[in-house]
Design a protein around this motif. Structure first.
Motif, mmCIF file in Angstrom:
data_model
loop_
_atom_site.group_PDB
_atom_site.id
_atom_site.type_symbol
_atom_site.label_atom_id
_atom_site.label_comp_id
_atom_site.label_asym_id
_atom_site.label_seq_id
_atom_site.Cartn_x
_atom_site.Cartn_y
_atom_site.Cartn_z
ATOM 1 N N ASN A 68 77.978 14.776 26.543
ATOM 2 C CA ASN A 68 78.270 13.498 27.191
ATOM 3 C C ASN A 68 78.330 13.683 28.709
ATOM 4 O O ASN A 68 78.964 14.608 29.209
ATOM 5 C CB ASN A 68 79.604 12.962 26.668
ATOM 6 C CG ASN A 68 79.861 11.550 27.112
ATOM 7 O OD1 ASN A 68 78.949 10.740 27.220
ATOM 8 N ND2 ASN A 68 81.120 11.235 27.357
ATOM 9 N N ASN A 86 73.556 13.431 25.902
ATOM 10 C CA ASN A 86 73.559 13.267 24.442
ATOM 11 C C ASN A 86 72.143 13.292 23.864
ATOM 12 O O ASN A 86 71.745 12.399 23.106
ATOM 13 C CB ASN A 86 74.271 11.967 24.062
ATOM 14 C CG ASN A 86 75.704 11.930 24.551
ATOM 15 O OD1 ASN A 86 76.475 12.859 24.308
ATOM 16 N ND2 ASN A 86 76.079 10.878 25.267
ATOM 17 N N GLY A 108 68.226 11.028 21.444
ATOM 18 C CA GLY A 108 68.543 10.805 22.844
ATOM 19 C C GLY A 108 67.346 10.405 23.688
ATOM 20 O O GLY A 108 66.364 9.857 23.179
#
Length: 244
Positions: A68, A86, A108
Motif C-alpha cells: 500500500n 498494491n 493492480g
C-alpha cells in the motif's frame, strides 16, 4: 620483471572479465531505478519474498509485489516498467536480439514505455486480456477480485486480444482505453481526448475518475491541472524520463 608483467596482465584480464560479466547482467536483467515504500520480489516466482532495494536487479521469472502506497520503477534497455501500489507484476520474458518480451500484470496497475525493441514483439497480459505492442507507452490494470481488466494507450498503438474482441484483435490507438469486464461482457471503449493532454490531467478527468477509481493510478504520470485530487499518488521521475 617478466613475472611482474605477467601478474599485471593477469590482473587486467580479470578486471576485464568482471566488467564483461557486469555488462551481461545489466543487459539481461531489469534494474530498480526508483522505489518508495515496501516492495518485494519472489525470485523465479517461487518460494519466499525478499525486500527489493534501489539498484537491485530483477530477472526473468521474478514477480515484483508492491504494498500500500508503495511503488517501483524498473529499467531495461531504456524501457520503463512502473509498478504502482498494491500490484503484482511477473517478468515472464525480457526481450533481446533473439526473443520477444512478455510481462504479466497479475493484479493492480502498471505503466510501460517500451523502446529499442528492434523489431521484436512485446506483450503485456492480465489473466483475461493481452496487449501486443511494437514501441509504445501504455498502462494495464487488473482487479483480481472482479477479474476486470483495462488498458490505456498513451503513445503509439496496442493490439488488444480479450473477450469480445475479433479473432485478430482490436487495434487501440493513442488517447484511447479499453475496459474488459470480468464477467465476459463486451469490452467498453473510452477516449481521453481533451481530458488528458500530454503530462497533464484536466478537470474533466476528475469526474471520469469518480466512475472508475482505478484511473487514479494515472496521476502517477499525469499531473492534475486546474483541480486537486483527494488522495495523493506516489510519483517518481517525469513521465518517460528514466535513463538506463
Amino acid at each position: 620483471m617478466k613475472l611482474r608483467v605477467w601478474m599485471i596482465l593477469s590482473l587486467m584480464l580479470s578486471i576485464g572479465s568482471l566488467v564483461l560479466v557486469s555488462q551481461e547482467n545489466k543487459e539481461k536483467d531489469a534494474r530498480v531505478s526508483f522505489l518508495i515504500g515496501k516492495v518485494q520480489v519472489q525470485k523465479g516466482g517461487k518460494g519466499s519474498w525478499n525486500i527489493l532495494k534501489q539498484g537491485d536487479l530483477v530477472s526473468e521469472g521474478d514477480i515484483v509485489s508492491t504494498g500500500n502506497a508503495s511503488k517501483t520503477t524498473l529499467l531495461y534497455k531504456g524501457s520503463e516498467f512502473k509498478v504502482l501500489p498494491n500490484t503484482k507484476l511477473k517478468i515472464s520474458s525480457l526481450y533481446n536480439e533473439s526473443k520477444d518480451g512478455k510481462l504479466e500484470v497479475q493484479s493492480g496497475f502498471a505503466w510501460f514505455q517500451l523502446v529499442n525493441l528492434k523489431g521484436k514483439k512485446f506483450e503485456v497480459s492480465t489473466p483475461t486480456t493481452t496487449a501486443g505492442v511494437r514501441g509504445t507507452a501504455f498502462s494495464a490494470f487488473h482487479d483480481h477480485k472482479t477479474k476486470d481488466s483495462s488498458f490505456c494507450t498513451c503513445e503509439g498503438k496496442v493490439l488488444m486480444n480479450g473477450t469480445g474482441d475479433p479473432k485478430d484483435g482490436t487495434m487501440q490507438e493513442k488517447g484511447n482505453g479499453g475496459y474488459y469486464p470480468g464477467d465476459g461482457a463486451e469490452p467498453k471503449r473510452s477516449s481521453y481526448e481533451g481530458i488528458i493532454v500530454k503530462f497533464k490531467s484536466l478537470p474533466p478527468f476528475k469526474d471520469l475518475m469518480k466512475k472508475n477509481i482505478s484511473l487514479k493510478n494515472c496521476l502517477s504520470c499525469h499531473t492534475p491541472q486546474g483541480w486537486t485530487p483527494e488522495d495523493a499518488v506516489p510519483s517518481d521521475e517525469t513521465y518517460g524520463g528514466g535513463k538506463m
